[in-house]
Structures are given as structure tokens and as C-alpha cells.
Design a protein around this motif. Sequence first.
Motif, PDB file in Angstrom:
ATOM      1  N   CYS A  93       0.848  -1.197   0.000  1.00  0.00           N
ATOM      2  CA  CYS A  93       0.000   0.000   0.000  1.00  0.00           C
ATOM      3  C   CYS A  93       0.878   1.241   0.000  1.00  0.00           C
ATOM      4  O   CYS A  93       0.626   2.203  -0.733  1.00  0.00           O
ATOM      5  CB  CYS A  93      -0.913   0.016   1.221  1.00  0.00           C
ATOM      6  N   SER A  97       0.969   3.918  -3.102  1.00  0.00           N
ATOM      7  CA  SER A  97       0.507   5.282  -2.862  1.00  0.00           C
ATOM      8  C   SER A  97       1.635   6.300  -2.970  1.00  0.00           C
ATOM      9  O   SER A  97       1.423   7.416  -3.459  1.00  0.00           O
ATOM     10  CB  SER A  97      -0.195   5.380  -1.501  1.00  0.00           C
ATOM     11  N   SER A 101       1.626   9.300  -5.751  1.00  0.00           N
ATOM     12  CA  SER A 101       1.586  10.683  -5.277  1.00  0.00           C
ATOM     13  C   SER A 101       2.814  11.490  -5.672  1.00  0.00           C
ATOM     14  O   SER A 101       2.941  12.653  -5.286  1.00  0.00           O
ATOM     15  CB  SER A 101       1.421  10.714  -3.756  1.00  0.00           C
ATOM     16  N   VAL A 116      -4.086   7.418  -5.604  1.00  0.00           N
ATOM     17  CA  VAL A 116      -3.479   7.492  -4.271  1.00  0.00           C
ATOM     18  C   VAL A 116      -4.399   6.967  -3.174  1.00  0.00           C
ATOM     19  O   VAL A 116      -3.974   6.229  -2.283  1.00  0.00           O
ATOM     20  CB  VAL A 116      -3.056   8.939  -3.936  1.00  0.00           C
ATOM     21  N   GLY A 120      -3.617   4.308  -0.243  1.00  0.00           N
ATOM     22  CA  GLY A 120      -3.210   5.202   0.834  1.00  0.00           C
ATOM     23  C   GLY A 120      -4.060   5.047   2.081  1.00  0.00           C
ATOM     24  O   GLY A 120      -3.531   4.926   3.189  1.00  0.00           O
ATOM     25  N   CYS A 124      -2.625   3.259   5.496  1.00  0.00           N
ATOM     26  CA  CYS A 124      -2.545   4.077   6.707  1.00  0.00           C
ATOM     27  C   CYS A 124      -3.347   3.430   7.833  1.00  0.00           C
ATOM     28  O   CYS A 124      -2.899   3.405   8.982  1.00  0.00           O
ATOM     29  CB  CYS A 124      -3.050   5.484   6.416  1.00  0.00           C
ATOM     30  N   SER A 131       2.066   5.220   3.665  1.00  0.00           N
ATOM     31  CA  SER A 131       0.718   5.404   3.118  1.00  0.00           C
ATOM     32  C   SER A 131       0.071   6.651   3.703  1.00  0.00           C
ATOM     33  O   SER A 131      -0.599   7.405   2.994  1.00  0.00           O
ATOM     34  CB  SER A 131      -0.152   4.178   3.430  1.00  0.00           C
ATOM     35  N   ALA A 134       1.530   9.620   1.982  1.00  0.00           N
ATOM     36  CA  ALA A 134       0.973   9.785   0.636  1.00  0.00           C
ATOM     37  C   ALA A 134      -0.413  10.428   0.697  1.00  0.00           C
ATOM     38  O   ALA A 134      -0.747  11.293  -0.127  1.00  0.00           O
ATOM     39  CB  ALA A 134       0.906   8.439  -0.077  1.00  0.00           C
ATOM     40  N   MET A 135      -1.218  10.023   1.668  1.00  0.00           N
ATOM     41  CA  MET A 135      -2.539  10.629   1.834  1.00  0.00           C
ATOM     42  C   MET A 135      -2.417  12.094   2.223  1.00  0.00           C
ATOM     43  O   MET A 135      -3.188  12.946   1.766  1.00  0.00           O
ATOM     44  CB  MET A 135      -3.344   9.866   2.882  1.00  0.00           C
TER      45      MET A 135
END
Length: 239
Positions: A93, A97, A101, A116, A120, A124, A131, A134-135
Motif C-alpha cells: 500500500c 501510494s 503521489s 493514491v 493510501g 494508513c 501510506s 501519501a494521503m
Amino acid sequence: MRTTRLFSFLAFLALLPQPAQAQTIGQAQAFHDRGNDAGALQIAEALCRNADRAGCDLVEKLLLTRGKPSFNIARYVGIATVACQKPSGASMCGDASLVASGLAEGLTSYISWASVAVPGKRGCALGDARSCHAMSQLLTHKASPSRDLAASIPFGRKACEGDMLAGCFNLMIVVQELPDPALGQYADDYLLAFDRACRLGTTKACSEVPRARKMKERATRHGAANAVHMLYVDNGIFR
């Protein structure tokens, strides 16, 4: 007669289609070593989609190495996202992500904002700090169609708590860019971002830690708005 029948039966079984044996990372690596990247990728992709780490590592090498005929960032993100859905796929993940991103080293020219969120959010939630970062990027980057600074804070917080220094930087920016009294409302995150960055070796962040700690104490005692006002008075700023 019984022996003849037995041999006939065994001969009949030999003619039936045999179940294919599972292909291994060793076979994929052998193809790769012989320069057969297409054959290697076919096996490695199937393994990676089931969250096999060695398979995913070979997929990464084949799809993310510039100059290889197999170079294909979008395909890598798709495969890694499938692997992410498996019970043991949390690390994939983060891989998917981060690449999507634009945060992956050497691959910053590629961004797919739409790719993403699926890996993400899941990564997370599974505790993968990359992750979360990335979010945070998805929700803070000025070019992102999903930009939402307030919504980014929980992701930035988890990334920073996971010792992602860049996640701490994102969190610093967000709490200072949001309108008043954000510094007071998010005093815990304000302190976390600078304190963790300081602990991770960013000495410039250390000088802000006492002010962030004071903000947290004041917000707890006097409320967010009053704490921000006190900070302005401390710094000779009047609004």
C-alpha cells in the motif's frame, strides 16, 4: 488381466491434463538473469498480486527501472494496489501510494492523484506510515484536486508519529496555513510536528518546540482562540 488393466489405467491418467505447478520467484529470477524480462514479469506479477514480497521486489525492478523496455509506472501502481488489498499487503500500500503521489525517489515526474486514495487509506489504517504520508500529500499539495488541509491532519499526524520526517513537515505547514485559531485547535499537532522533526535531526525545528509547547499549555487552559491571541502578543503582532 489385473496387471494389464492397471497399466491401461495408468496410461489413461498420463494422458489427462496435469495441474500446473505454482511458478516460483526462483523461476522468475532465472528468466530475468537470462534477459527474458517479459517471462520474468509474467511470473513475478502473479506472485506480487498475492502480496509476495520477493515477487513485488522483482516487479519493482522490472517496471520502475528507467531504460528497461518493461518500464511502466502506471502498471506498477496497479499491481501494487492489488497486492495492497491482501491481508499481508500493507507495505505494498505504501509503495503504490507513494509512487502514485509523486513522492517516490527518482519517479517524481509521475503523479496520478486518482490512484493514491485506495492504497493510501488502506495502508494508513494498517499502520503503514508511508501510506499516511501519501494521503497527506494528496490532501495538501496545491495541484491536487482533493486538496483539503483540515482533512489532511490525521494522516499527517500518523505519518509524523511513524517518523516520516516529510510527514512532519507537511503537518507543520498545514497547522500554520489554516486560518485562526488553527494553531490553538491543533496545538497537539503543532507540537508533535516540530518536536518529532527536532528529534529526527532537523535542528532548525528545535527552536520552535518551546513556543509550540507553550501554545499547547495555553490552549488547554484558555482555549484555542485566546492561546493564538497570546502568541501574537508575545511576538508583537496585533490583529
